[in-house]
Design a protein around this motif. Structure first.
Motif, mmCIF file in Angstrom:
data_model
loop_
_atom_site.group_PDB
_atom_site.id
_atom_site.type_symbol
_atom_site.label_atom_id
_atom_site.label_comp_id
_atom_site.label_asym_id
_atom_site.label_seq_id
_atom_site.Cartn_x
_atom_site.Cartn_y
_atom_site.Cartn_z
ATOM 1 N N THR A 1 0.837 -1.199 0.000
ATOM 2 C CA THR A 1 0.000 0.000 0.000
ATOM 3 C C THR A 1 0.868 1.243 0.000
ATOM 4 O O THR A 1 1.857 1.321 0.726
ATOM 5 N N VAL A 2 0.503 2.182 -0.839
ATOM 6 C CA VAL A 2 1.142 3.493 -0.816
ATOM 7 C C VAL A 2 0.285 4.456 -0.003
ATOM 8 O O VAL A 2 0.788 5.245 0.797
ATOM 9 N N GLU A 3 -1.020 4.343 -0.175
ATOM 10 C CA GLU A 3 -1.947 5.254 0.493
ATOM 11 C C GLU A 3 -1.822 5.193 2.014
ATOM 12 O O GLU A 3 -1.896 6.219 2.698
ATOM 13 N N ASN B 1 6.236 3.463 -6.448
ATOM 14 C CA ASN B 1 5.296 4.182 -7.318
ATOM 15 C C ASN B 1 3.915 3.570 -7.167
ATOM 16 O O ASN B 1 3.743 2.357 -7.292
ATOM 17 N N SER B 2 2.929 4.393 -6.907
ATOM 18 C CA SER B 2 1.570 3.887 -6.638
ATOM 19 C C SER B 2 1.019 3.068 -7.809
ATOM 20 O O SER B 2 0.178 2.180 -7.615
ATOM 21 N N LYS B 3 1.468 3.345 -9.031
ATOM 22 C CA LYS B 3 0.996 2.587 -10.189
ATOM 23 C C LYS B 3 1.354 1.112 -10.079
ATOM 24 O O LYS B 3 0.634 0.246 -10.570
ATOM 25 N N MET B 4 2.471 0.824 -9.422
ATOM 26 C CA MET B 4 2.905 -0.561 -9.304
ATOM 27 C C MET B 4 1.898 -1.381 -8.508
ATOM 28 O O MET B 4 1.650 -2.551 -8.814
ATOM 29 N N TYR B 5 1.296 -0.776 -7.500
ATOM 30 C CA TYR B 5 0.370 -1.500 -6.639
ATOM 31 C C TYR B 5 -1.071 -1.495 -7.161
ATOM 32 O O TYR B 5 -1.984 -1.928 -6.473
ATOM 33 N N SER B 6 -1.278 -1.019 -8.375
ATOM 34 C CA SER B 6 -2.621 -1.080 -8.955
ATOM 35 C C SER B 6 -3.072 -2.531 -9.123
ATOM 36 O O SER B 6 -4.256 -2.835 -9.141
ATOM 37 N N SER B 7 -2.116 -3.432 -9.261
ATOM 38 C CA SER B 7 -2.386 -4.870 -9.238
ATOM 39 C C SER B 7 -1.380 -5.490 -8.284
ATOM 40 O O SER B 7 -0.192 -5.600 -8.607
#
Length: 232
Positions: free
Chosen positions: A13-15, A105-111
């Protein structure tokens, strides 16, 4: 053949990275599978009463019968005893992968399934290229409950594409998924993943972690996106 047993601890998680700063993967390279299984069984039998006392919900017992060992349910004392009991006969080595969520990078954790596969590929590539793990056929066993059905097939194809076709490994690897309650060595990986995650979060178990490093049980800590701990 390299026998690798894998489990994880923490969250991707980034959030919420302030609350959950780390995601940890334990890759346990087992040299003597049957000996390690027997040591695991002896540990559980010897500590059954203590395990029952720290049992939470139905994570380790069902209707009074032992189901599986879970690192997150163990008391600090039992985690220490686990390390002491299993780290005696050189039956295994453990490699850690640590993702620092605030740096990802938050995009990495999109999946998260794709992110897990990518982290595992990066780490395995590094360990093999630097001689920590052999490049012969990899037999990977992993907890099935963290993966969706399509991801199970994807990981094996992905690792073979990235590692075999780029001459990192010499034979196709195999990936098998198990309910961890039916696989003692994945349970070993579960406890070791939680041990290191707890160490990062609280600073506890420093003496156990240091002892495992000095005695050759912890071989390497791979950091993502940048390596902070480095070679051990």
């Amino acid at each position: 053949m390299e026998r690798l047993f894998i489990d994880e601890s923490g969250s991707m998680t980034v959030e919420f990275c302030e609350q959950y700063p780390y995601f940890v993967i334990a890759i346990v390279r087992v040299k003597e599978p049957e000996h390690l299984k027997r040591a695991f069984t002896r540990f559980v039998r010897k500590n059954m009463d203590k395990l029952k006392k720290c049992h939470r919900g139905k994570s380790m017992f069902i209707d009074g019968s032992f189901k599986e060992l879970k690192g997150s349910a163990l008391s600090p004392d039992l985690k220490k005893k686990f390390v002491e009991f299993l780290c005696q006969n050189n039956y295994f080595e453990v490699f850690y992968v640590v993702a620092h969520n605030e740096l990802v990078n938050s995009k990495m954790y999109s999946s998260t399934a794709r992110a897990f596969n990518y982290l595992l590929k990066l780490a395995l590539e590094y360990f093999i290229k630097h001689g920590y793990i052999g490049g012969n056929k990899l037999n990977i066993q992993i907890d099935e409950r963290n993966e969706k059905t399509f991801s199970k097939h994807f990981l094996q194809d992905y690792l073979n594409t990235e590692l075999l076709y780029n001459d990192v490994i010499r034979e196709e690897c195999s990936v098998s998924y198990f309910d961890s309650s039916n696989n003692k060595l994945i349970q070993v990986a579960d406890v070791l993943a939680n041990l290191y995650f707890s160490y990062l979060m609280t600073g506890n178990f420093e003496s156990e972690i240091q002892g495992m490093k000095e005695n050759g049980y912890i071989k390497y800590v791979f950091e993502f996106p940048k390596r902070i701990i480095g070679n051990v």
